[in-house]
Structure formats: C-alpha cells, structure tokens
Design a protein around this motif. Structure first.
Motif, PDB file in Angstrom:
ATOM      1  N   TYR A 136       0.803  -1.352  -0.052  1.00 54.60           N
ATOM      2  CA  TYR A 136      -0.198   0.172  -0.129  1.00 54.60           C
ATOM      3  C   TYR A 136       0.658   1.301   0.211  1.00 54.60           C
ATOM      4  N   ARG A 137       0.909   1.964  -1.111  1.00 52.50           N
ATOM      5  CA  ARG A 137       1.700   3.424  -1.027  1.00 52.50           C
ATOM      6  C   ARG A 137       0.847   4.313  -1.223  1.00 52.50           C
ATOM      7  N   LYS A 138      -0.320   4.410  -2.738  1.00 50.85           N
ATOM      8  CA  LYS A 138      -1.030   5.050  -3.154  1.00 50.85           C
ATOM      9  C   LYS A 138      -2.929   4.843  -2.316  1.00 50.85           C
ATOM     10  N   VAL A 139      -2.924   6.711  -2.064  1.00 55.22           N
ATOM     11  CA  VAL A 139      -4.306   6.398  -1.695  1.00 55.22           C
ATOM     12  C   VAL A 139      -5.138   5.416  -2.446  1.00 55.22           C
ATOM     13  N   SER A 140      -5.018   5.384  -3.869  1.00 55.45           N
ATOM     14  CA  SER A 140      -5.446   4.726  -4.612  1.00 55.45           C
ATOM     15  C   SER A 140      -5.950   3.050  -4.478  1.00 55.45           C
ATOM     16  N   ASP A 141      -4.519   2.851  -3.470  1.00 59.55           N
ATOM     17  CA  ASP A 141      -4.285   1.256  -3.148  1.00 59.55           C
ATOM     18  C   ASP A 141      -5.739   0.681  -1.953  1.00 59.55           C
ATOM     19  N   MET A 142      -5.909   2.304  -1.495  1.00 63.62           N
ATOM     20  CA  MET A 142      -6.702   1.340  -0.435  1.00 63.62           C
ATOM     21  C   MET A 142      -8.444   1.851  -0.345  1.00 63.62           C
ATOM     22  N   THR A 143      -8.912   2.395  -1.645  1.00 65.40           N
ATOM     23  CA  THR A 143     -10.403   3.202  -2.337  1.00 65.40           C
ATOM     24  C   THR A 143     -11.064   1.556  -2.386  1.00 65.40           C
ATOM     25  N   GLY A 144     -12.348   2.274  -2.483  1.00 67.72           N
ATOM     26  CA  GLY A 144     -13.086   1.019  -3.350  1.00 67.72           C
ATOM     27  C   GLY A 144     -13.393  -0.128  -2.417  1.00 67.72           C
ATOM     28  N   VAL A 145     -12.709  -0.117  -0.836  1.00 71.15           N
ATOM     29  CA  VAL A 145     -13.472  -1.142  -0.239  1.00 71.15           C
ATOM     30  C   VAL A 145     -13.659  -0.346   0.689  1.00 71.15           C
ATOM     31  N   ASP A 146     -14.610  -1.479   1.638  1.00 67.89           N
ATOM     32  CA  ASP A 146     -15.202  -0.938   3.027  1.00 67.89           C
ATOM     33  C   ASP A 146     -13.962  -0.245   4.184  1.00 67.89           C
ATOM     34  N   LEU A 147     -13.051  -1.622   3.874  1.00 68.81           N
ATOM     35  CA  LEU A 147     -12.186  -2.259   5.027  1.00 68.81           C
ATOM     36  C   LEU A 147     -11.500  -2.785   4.490  1.00 68.81           C
ATOM     37  N   VAL A 148      -9.930  -2.712   5.023  1.00 67.38           N
ATOM     38  CA  VAL A 148      -9.216  -2.141   4.517  1.00 67.38           C
ATOM     39  C   VAL A 148      -8.013  -3.541   6.022  1.00 67.38           C
ATOM     40  N   TYR A 149      -8.675  -4.435   5.890  1.00 64.37           N
ATOM     41  CA  TYR A 149      -8.186  -5.642   7.108  1.00 64.37           C
ATOM     42  C   TYR A 149      -6.707  -5.616   7.418  1.00 64.37           C
ATOM     43  N   ASP A 150      -6.526  -5.856   8.418  1.00 65.11           N
ATOM     44  CA  ASP A 150      -4.823  -6.053   9.211  1.00 65.11           C
ATOM     45  C   ASP A 150      -4.406  -5.265   9.011  1.00 65.11           C
ATOM     46  N   VAL A 151      -4.624  -3.911   8.663  1.00 64.47           N
ATOM     47  CA  VAL A 151      -4.093  -2.790   8.169  1.00 64.47           C
ATOM     48  C   VAL A 151      -4.609  -1.540   8.926  1.00 64.47           C
ATOM     49  N   ALA A 152      -3.616  -0.769   9.395  1.00 63.03           N
ATOM     50  CA  ALA A 152      -3.783   0.841  10.684  1.00 63.03           C
ATOM     51  C   ALA A 152      -2.384   1.265  11.172  1.00 63.03           C
ATOM     52  N   SER A 153      -2.285   3.127  11.298  1.00 65.16           N
ATOM     53  CA  SER A 153      -1.438   3.980  11.079  1.00 65.16           C
ATOM     54  C   SER A 153      -1.379   3.689  12.829  1.00 65.16           C
ATOM     55  N   PHE A 154      -1.422   3.309  13.347  1.00 67.81           N
ATOM     56  CA  PHE A 154      -1.440   3.680  14.880  1.00 67.81           C
ATOM     57  C   PHE A 154      -0.345   4.908  15.195  1.00 67.81           C
ATOM     58  N   PHE A 155      -1.145   5.704  16.540  1.00 66.24           N
ATOM     59  CA  PHE A 155      -1.414   6.850  16.225  1.00 66.24           C
ATOM     60  C   PHE A 155      -2.297   7.183  15.685  1.00 66.24           C
ATOM     61  N   ASN A 156      -2.735   7.764  14.577  1.00 64.89           N
ATOM     62  CA  ASN A 156      -3.029   8.575  13.820  1.00 64.89           C
ATOM     63  C   ASN A 156      -4.780   8.391  12.724  1.00 64.89           C
ATOM     64  N   GLY A 157      -5.336   8.572  13.880  1.00 67.46           N
ATOM     65  CA  GLY A 157      -6.828   8.435  13.646  1.00 67.46           C
ATOM     66  C   GLY A 157      -7.549   6.743  14.315  1.00 67.46           C
ATOM     67  N   THR A 158      -6.877   6.407  15.469  1.00 68.04           N
ATOM     68  CA  THR A 158      -7.424   4.945  15.670  1.00 68.04           C
ATOM     69  C   THR A 158      -8.545   5.334  16.921  1.00 68.04           C
ATOM     70  N   LEU A 159      -9.184   4.075  16.448  1.00 68.66           N
ATOM     71  CA  LEU A 159     -10.659   4.222  16.996  1.00 68.66           C
ATOM     72  C   LEU A 159     -10.494   3.022  18.100  1.00 68.66           C
ATOM     73  N   VAL A 160     -10.185   2.748  19.285  1.00 66.24           N
ATOM     74  CA  VAL A 160     -10.324   1.787  19.781  1.00 66.24           C
ATOM     75  C   VAL A 160     -11.974   1.621  20.428  1.00 66.24           C
ATOM     76  N   HIS A 161     -12.195   0.468  20.535  1.00 63.78           N
ATOM     77  CA  HIS A 161     -13.492   0.364  21.192  1.00 63.78           C
ATOM     78  C   HIS A 161     -13.095   0.070  22.838  1.00 63.78           C
ATOM     79  N   ALA A 162     -13.775   0.801  23.281  1.00 61.32           N
ATOM     80  CA  ALA A 162     -13.630   0.341  25.685  1.00 61.32           C
ATOM     81  C   ALA A 162     -13.549  -0.954  25.457  1.00 61.32           C
ATOM     82  N   ASP A 163     -14.460  -2.205  24.744  1.00 61.34           N
ATOM     83  CA  ASP A 163     -14.146  -3.847  25.405  1.00 61.34           C
ATOM     84  C   ASP A 163     -12.326  -4.358  24.839  1.00 61.34           C
ATOM     85  N   VAL A 164     -11.705  -3.621  23.916  1.00 59.44           N
ATOM     86  CA  VAL A 164     -10.589  -3.847  23.378  1.00 59.44           C
ATOM     87  C   VAL A 164      -9.564  -3.562  24.952  1.00 59.44           C
ATOM     88  N   ILE A 165      -9.842  -2.432  25.179  1.00 57.87           N
ATOM     89  CA  ILE A 165      -8.995  -1.487  26.452  1.00 57.87           C
ATOM     90  C   ILE A 165      -9.283  -2.609  27.384  1.00 57.87           C
TER      91      ILE A 165
END
Length: 302
Positions: A136-165
C-alpha cells in the motif's frame, strides 16, 4: 448510547496542536469529550491549554508517545466512553472522519483506523504498508473497499473500543517511543480483535521517512525502534520463538550498520548493539539522556 472521546498526545508542537484541535471541533459528528495529554511541553502549550474550554487536560513529565497514550487511554476509558479516538498532535482530521468511522461496517469490539494521507501529496499514503501479497503506497491502493483488514497506522486516527482496552490494557509506557504503537496493535491481534483501516475516513499526516537514514544526533530515536521490536515479535510468535527471531534479526541489522557506507556508521553500529543488548536483558528503563551511545556522541561533539 455510544460515546466517543478524542485523545491527543502533544509535546512541544503548539502550532500543530492548535490545528489538530480545530479539526476535532469541526467534526460533523460532534465529539463527546476531548482529552489532551501534555508530555511536559516547554513551548507555551500548558499556558495555551489553560485558556481553552471543553478540554480535559493532563500534564505530565515527558514519557514519550507510549506514556502519553497510556495515560490518555486509561483516563478516557475510566471516564466510561465507548470509543477512544487516538492521535498525535500533528494529525489533521477531515470534517467527516469520525462520522465515516462510525458509519463503517459493524465489527463489534474492534479497532478502526482512519486512512492516513500525506499532507504533502494527497495521492500518497503517509505511511507505507507492506503485506505478503499487497503493498500500500497510494491512496488508490485503499479506496474502493469498505474496510482494509489488518492494516492500520497507530496512533493516527485510531478508534479503539472500550472492550478492547478492557481486555488488552493500555500501551506500555516503558517502550517510550517507536514501536509502542506496533506492540499495542499486535497485542490486540493476539487477542482476536479485528483491526481495519476505513478508507472513507481520512486523516492528513506528515509523510513517514527512512528511519535508518536519520542524521545524528536525532538518530538516537532508532534505539527504541530496535529495542522494542522484541516485544512485537513475541506478541506475534510467542515468547521463545519471538525472542530467537529478534536475536537473529537484531544481529543482522547491527552488522549491516557496521558495514554500511552511510556517515556515522560507528554510532549506528553502537546504537543497534546497545539496543539489542538492552532488549535481550529486559532493560526498558533508558530514556534519551541515559542512552550510552548518545552520551558518547555528545561527548565527542562538544
């Protein structure tokens, strides 16, 4: 009713912090609370924050990003919020970033990340990601799908559920910086929580860079990236195998620094070796002023 609290960790970047908070106040889905952890800033941040209404501010000594997010996530979780939206102070959220995260497919307790886009090039991701079968390099590599699994850039807009914590706890403040976010992510994965990036939710962030190429004396930060890698590998492969994999990786990386043609290779070699030894002996106490390679560098460059 679900509530969402934003968490911003800041250190000596008042101008960036002001812009970040402005984008949070402009969200189309208003936040229920905004927590700010001030890691001992000396640039007037504390004084400015004292004038701002609607913020829950904690000021502490500089414990690095890991210590800042540990304090902030714990504080927001204890306040009873359903979600904690975590970010550095140099992040800029698109106006509908939070609304898009909440509107994305329901995965139950999970971690959802906004897509981090470079502030310098709106066509490029701020953080490159390599997976066995996809880069994944370009924005276009991620767009077109609802979710990209197992990819995340912590902590930059990272939404964590209380049950995870509740299950995995808070970031390990002993990791200080660089690698603490990956350790937290792999801890969540180890416990079976889904981690996804939501491409419809956009964050803007300065582009990442080649850490190995940072000039001295700023290269001391690489100490933590090397030292903390053992914890990441142990989360992924178990304590024994993870430790062996770390020892092998760190030895090769240290030798590579010794044979590289880049400037300051002596200091890079010593830094990698020091970080490797400290990690294998479980010494996670060092702060920047006690890293011996940095002390040696400063002594030679008085």
């Amino acid at each position: 009713m679900e509530t969402v609290a934003a968490l911003v960790v800041t250190y000596n970047r008042l101008a960036d912090l002001k812009k970040c908070l402005d984008t949070l106040r402009q969200q189309t889905r208003p936040l229920d609370a905004i927590f700010v952890v001030n890691n001992g800033s000396t640039d007037g941040t504390a004084e400015w924050l004292a004038t701002q209404p609607g913020l829950a501010v904690t000021t502490q000594a500089n414990l690095g990003g890991a210590g800042g997010f540990a304090t902030g996530i714990d504080t927001a979780y204890r306040a009873g919020h359903t979600w904690v939206w975590c970010m550095d102070d140099d992040c800029l959220a698109a106006p509908d970033a939070l609304a898009a995260l909440l509107a994305s497919p329901n995965l139950g307790p999970c971690i959802k990340n906004s897509m981090s886009v470079s502030v310098n090039s709106r066509e490029e991701l701020a953080f490159f990601v390599d997976r066995p079968h996809r880069a994944y390099r370009k924005v276009s590599d991620m767009t077109g799908v609802d979710l990209v699994y197992d990819v995340a850039s912590f902590f930059n807009g990272t939404l964590v559920h209380a049950d995870v914590i509740k299950t995995i706890g808070i970031p390990d403040k002993n990791l200080f910086i660089w690698g603490d976010e990956v350790e937290y992510m792999t801890r969540a994965q180890k416990n079976g929580f889904p981690i996804v990036t939501v491409p419809s939710s956009v964050f803007y962030h300065p582009a990442s860079f080649d850490r190995d190429g940072i000039p001295w004396p700023a290269a001391w930060k690489q100490y933590y990236a090397v030292r903390n890698q053992r914890r990441v590998l142990q989360n992924q492969y178990g304590n024994t195998v993870g430790r062996l994999l770390f020892a092998s990786w760190a030895a090769k990386a240290t030798i590579k620094q010794a044979t590289a043609t880049r400037a300051n290779r002596l200091y890079n070699f010593l830094l990698y070796g020091e970080a490797t030894l400290d990690s294998l002996t479980n010494n996670f106490r060092k702060r920047p002023d006690t890293i011996r390679t940095l002390q040696f560098y400063n002594w030679r460059h008085k």
